[in-house]
Design a protein around this motif. Structure first.
Motif, PDB file in Angstrom:
ATOM      1  N   ASN A  72       0.810  -1.223   0.000  1.00 57.21           N
ATOM      2  CA  ASN A  72       0.000   0.000   0.000  1.00 57.21           C
ATOM      3  C   ASN A  72       0.842   1.271   0.000  1.00 57.21           C
ATOM      4  O   ASN A  72       0.687   2.134   0.850  1.00 57.21           O
ATOM      5  N   PHE A  73       1.747   1.353  -0.917  1.00 55.44           N
ATOM      6  CA  PHE A  73       2.485   2.599  -1.071  1.00 55.44           C
ATOM      7  C   PHE A  73       2.309   3.087  -2.497  1.00 55.44           C
ATOM      8  O   PHE A  73       2.052   2.323  -3.407  1.00 55.44           O
ATOM      9  N   ASN A  74       2.441   4.376  -2.663  1.00 55.04           N
ATOM     10  CA  ASN A  74       2.211   5.015  -3.950  1.00 55.04           C
ATOM     11  C   ASN A  74       3.560   5.384  -4.565  1.00 55.04           C
ATOM     12  O   ASN A  74       4.279   6.210  -4.014  1.00 55.04           O
ATOM     13  N   ILE A  75       3.891   4.789  -5.704  1.00 51.20           N
ATOM     14  CA  ILE A  75       5.187   5.082  -6.321  1.00 51.20           C
ATOM     15  C   ILE A  75       5.241   6.493  -6.894  1.00 51.20           C
ATOM     16  O   ILE A  75       6.320   7.006  -7.156  1.00 51.20           O
ATOM     17  N   GLU A  76       4.101   7.134  -7.054  1.00 52.19           N
ATOM     18  CA  GLU A  76       4.077   8.490  -7.603  1.00 52.19           C
ATOM     19  C   GLU A  76       4.053   9.572  -6.524  1.00 52.19           C
ATOM     20  O   GLU A  76       4.143  10.757  -6.835  1.00 52.19           O
ATOM     21  N   ALA A  77       3.948   9.199  -5.262  1.00 51.34           N
ATOM     22  CA  ALA A  77       3.887  10.187  -4.175  1.00 51.34           C
ATOM     23  C   ALA A  77       5.252  10.846  -3.986  1.00 51.34           C
ATOM     24  O   ALA A  77       6.289  10.205  -4.145  1.00 51.34           O
ATOM     25  N   ASN A  79       8.393  12.589  -1.755  1.00 53.21           N
ATOM     26  CA  ASN A  79       9.034  12.044  -0.554  1.00 53.21           C
ATOM     27  C   ASN A  79       8.352  12.470   0.741  1.00 53.21           C
ATOM     28  O   ASN A  79       8.282  11.713   1.689  1.00 53.21           O
ATOM     29  N   TYR A  80       7.818  13.688   0.807  1.00 53.13           N
ATOM     30  CA  TYR A  80       7.222  14.167   2.048  1.00 53.13           C
ATOM     31  C   TYR A  80       5.858  13.525   2.339  1.00 53.13           C
ATOM     32  O   TYR A  80       5.313  13.705   3.415  1.00 53.13           O
ATOM     33  N   LEU A  81       5.315  12.756   1.407  1.00 52.75           N
ATOM     34  CA  LEU A  81       4.077  12.002   1.640  1.00 52.75           C
ATOM     35  C   LEU A  81       4.342  10.492   1.647  1.00 52.75           C
ATOM     36  O   LEU A  81       3.411   9.695   1.594  1.00 52.75           O
ATOM     37  N   SER A  82       5.596  10.115   1.711  1.00 55.20           N
ATOM     38  CA  SER A  82       5.977   8.705   1.631  1.00 55.20           C
ATOM     39  C   SER A  82       6.603   8.228   2.930  1.00 55.20           C
ATOM     40  O   SER A  82       7.004   9.022   3.771  1.00 55.20           O
ATOM     41  N   LYS A  83       6.713   6.903   3.042  1.00 53.92           N
ATOM     42  CA  LYS A  83       7.348   6.280   4.200  1.00 53.92           C
ATOM     43  C   LYS A  83       8.452   5.358   3.718  1.00 53.92           C
ATOM     44  O   LYS A  83       8.498   4.980   2.545  1.00 53.92           O
ATOM     45  N   GLU A  84       9.293   4.964   4.655  1.00 53.31           N
ATOM     46  CA  GLU A  84      10.323   3.977   4.359  1.00 53.31           C
ATOM     47  C   GLU A  84       9.642   2.675   3.943  1.00 53.31           C
ATOM     48  O   GLU A  84       8.599   2.310   4.491  1.00 53.31           O
ATOM     49  N   THR A  85      10.220   1.979   2.974  1.00 53.24           N
ATOM     50  CA  THR A  85       9.702   0.675   2.546  1.00 53.24           C
ATOM     51  C   THR A  85      10.802  -0.372   2.711  1.00 53.24           C
ATOM     52  O   THR A  85      11.962  -0.041   2.933  1.00 53.24           O
ATOM     53  N   GLU A  86      10.423  -1.633   2.582  1.00 53.14           N
ATOM     54  CA  GLU A  86      11.379  -2.727   2.726  1.00 53.14           C
ATOM     55  C   GLU A  86      11.314  -3.643   1.514  1.00 53.14           C
ATOM     56  O   GLU A  86      10.236  -3.908   0.986  1.00 53.14           O
ATOM     57  N   VAL A  87      12.485  -4.121   1.115  1.00 54.48           N
ATOM     58  CA  VAL A  87      12.605  -5.045  -0.002  1.00 54.48           C
ATOM     59  C   VAL A  87      13.470  -6.218   0.445  1.00 54.48           C
ATOM     60  O   VAL A  87      14.488  -6.033   1.118  1.00 54.48           O
ATOM     61  N   LEU A  88      13.056  -7.431   0.090  1.00 48.96           N
ATOM     62  CA  LEU A  88      13.863  -8.621   0.331  1.00 48.96           C
ATOM     63  C   LEU A  88      14.531  -9.022  -0.973  1.00 48.96           C
ATOM     64  O   LEU A  88      13.867  -9.140  -2.002  1.00 48.96           O
ATOM     65  N   ILE A  89      15.834  -9.249  -0.906  1.00 47.88           N
ATOM     66  CA  ILE A  89      16.605  -9.579  -2.105  1.00 47.88           C
ATOM     67  C   ILE A  89      17.471 -10.801  -1.806  1.00 47.88           C
ATOM     68  O   ILE A  89      18.224 -10.812  -0.830  1.00 47.88           O
ATOM     69  N   TYR A  90      17.361 -11.831  -2.636  1.00 51.57           N
ATOM     70  CA  TYR A  90      18.298 -12.944  -2.539  1.00 51.57           C
ATOM     71  C   TYR A  90      19.546 -12.560  -3.311  1.00 51.57           C
ATOM     72  O   TYR A  90      19.492 -12.300  -4.515  1.00 51.57           O
ATOM     73  N   PRO A 106      17.055  -1.910  -8.706  1.00 49.87           N
ATOM     74  CA  PRO A 106      16.795  -0.594  -9.303  1.00 49.87           C
ATOM     75  C   PRO A 106      16.016   0.285  -8.326  1.00 49.87           C
ATOM     76  O   PRO A 106      15.048  -0.169  -7.718  1.00 49.87           O
ATOM     77  N   VAL A 107      16.482   1.499  -8.138  1.00 53.55           N
ATOM     78  CA  VAL A 107      15.810   2.457  -7.258  1.00 53.55           C
ATOM     79  C   VAL A 107      15.573   3.744  -8.039  1.00 53.55           C
ATOM     80  O   VAL A 107      16.286   4.054  -8.991  1.00 53.55           O
ATOM     81  N   HIS A 108      14.574   4.485  -7.614  1.00 54.08           N
ATOM     82  CA  HIS A 108      14.195   5.714  -8.298  1.00 54.08           C
ATOM     83  C   HIS A 108      14.004   6.824  -7.273  1.00 54.08           C
ATOM     84  O   HIS A 108      13.460   6.590  -6.194  1.00 54.08           O
ATOM     85  N   TYR A 109      14.445   8.029  -7.626  1.00 54.51           N
ATOM     86  CA  TYR A 109      14.250   9.175  -6.743  1.00 54.51           C
ATOM     87  C   TYR A 109      12.799   9.623  -6.784  1.00 54.51           C
ATOM     88  O   TYR A 109      12.168   9.633  -7.835  1.00 54.51           O
ATOM     89  N   ARG A 110      12.298  10.018  -5.630  1.00 57.92           N
ATOM     90  CA  ARG A 110      10.981  10.644  -5.553  1.00 57.92           C
ATOM     91  C   ARG A 110      11.152  12.151  -5.717  1.00 57.92           C
ATOM     92  O   ARG A 110      12.233  12.687  -5.523  1.00 57.92           O
ATOM     93  N   TYR A 111      10.071  12.825  -6.048  1.00 56.03           N
ATOM     94  CA  TYR A 111      10.107  14.284  -6.096  1.00 56.03           C
ATOM     95  C   TYR A 111      10.183  14.820  -4.676  1.00 56.03           C
ATOM     96  O   TYR A 111       9.557  14.296  -3.763  1.00 56.03           O
ATOM     97  N   HIS A 112      10.962  15.881  -4.499  1.00 59.14           N
ATOM     98  CA  HIS A 112      11.139  16.540  -3.207  1.00 59.14           C
ATOM     99  C   HIS A 112      10.559  17.946  -3.274  1.00 59.14           C
ATOM    100  O   HIS A 112      10.348  18.493  -4.351  1.00 59.14           O
ATOM    101  N   ARG A 113      10.346  18.534  -2.121  1.00 58.83           N
ATOM    102  CA  ARG A 113       9.867  19.918  -2.070  1.00 58.83           C
ATOM    103  C   ARG A 113      10.930  20.833  -2.683  1.00 58.83           C
ATOM    104  O   ARG A 113      12.120  20.629  -2.486  1.00 58.83           O
ATOM    105  N   PRO A 114      10.492  21.852  -3.398  1.00 58.03           N
ATOM    106  CA  PRO A 114      11.480  22.816  -3.922  1.00 58.03           C
ATOM    107  C   PRO A 114      12.095  23.608  -2.771  1.00 58.03           C
ATOM    108  O   PRO A 114      11.465  23.832  -1.744  1.00 58.03           O
ATOM    109  N   HIS A 115      13.354  23.996  -2.935  1.00 61.46           N
ATOM    110  CA  HIS A 115      14.002  24.848  -1.939  1.00 61.46           C
ATOM    111  C   HIS A 115      14.933  25.816  -2.637  1.00 61.46           C
ATOM    112  O   HIS A 115      15.343  25.603  -3.778  1.00 61.46           O
ATOM    113  N   SER A 116      15.266  26.894  -1.983  1.00 57.22           N
ATOM    114  CA  SER A 116      15.961  28.009  -2.625  1.00 57.22           C
ATOM    115  C   SER A 116      17.482  27.885  -2.623  1.00 57.22           C
ATOM    116  O   SER A 116      18.158  28.652  -3.281  1.00 57.22           O
ATOM    117  N   LYS A 117      18.027  26.926  -1.920  1.00 55.24           N
ATOM    118  CA  LYS A 117      19.485  26.800  -1.842  1.00 55.24           C
ATOM    119  C   LYS A 117      20.057  26.305  -3.171  1.00 55.24           C
ATOM    120  O   LYS A 117      19.563  26.636  -4.232  1.00 55.24           O
TER     121      LYS A 117
END
Length: 148
Positions: A72-77, A79-90, A106-117
């Motif tokens: 029950n996680f959303n791959i399109e959410a 990062n600030y609306l997401s939680k840590e997930t777990e994967v089992l890999i042999y 394979p891992v993918h970055y989520r969108y983050h809040r914009p910031h001015s730095k």
């Protein structure tokens, strides 16, 4: 018990779509790693996600043996609306190193809040849990659990 375990994680490629390569090298205390299976429980921080459909495709093509634990996680959410997930890999034994295992995820970055730095965002991938099962023959089996 293992006298020494070396865990190395590498992030390959640039951009939003990357690969996490996990390498594990065991010391000399385990005599016959040929009878062993290594299961890696990788924690994926909220700033990243693993696509379960991509994992299913990679399993079908025998590229990796990995499955999502978290549901029950959303791959399109973002990062600030997401939680840590777990994967089992042999992990698979490394053909280049007799005492080594490696796994690919394979891992993918989520969108983050914009910031001015400067526009950079850092995502920390913590060490996984390692679970090893060795069949020693004659009905004897040994288990090893290594946690950070």
């Amino acid at each position: 018990t293992c006298s020494e375990i070396i865990l190395r994680q590498e992030v390959l490629k640039d951009g939003f779509h990357r690969d996490l390569l996990i390498k594990v090298k065991f010391g000399e205390s385990i005599e016959d790693l040929q009878t062993c299976r290594l299961l890696i429980k990788q924690y994926i921080p909220a700033g990243l996600f693993v696509d379960p459909y991509e994992l299913a495709s990679l399993r079908e093509r025998n590229i990796t043996e990995a499955v999502m634990v978290s549901e029950n996680f959303n791959i399109e959410a973002p990062n600030y609306l997401s939680k840590e997930t777990e994967v089992l890999i042999y992990a698979r034994q490394d053909s280049q190193c007799i005492d080594c295992f490696q796994a690919f995820l394979p891992v993918h970055y989520r969108y983050h809040r914009p910031h001015s730095k400067d526009g950079e965002t850092f995502v920390i991938v913590n060490n996984p849990d390692l679970l090893m099962y060795c069949d020693q023959g004659e009905g004897y089996k040994s288990f090893l659990r290594v946690e950070e």
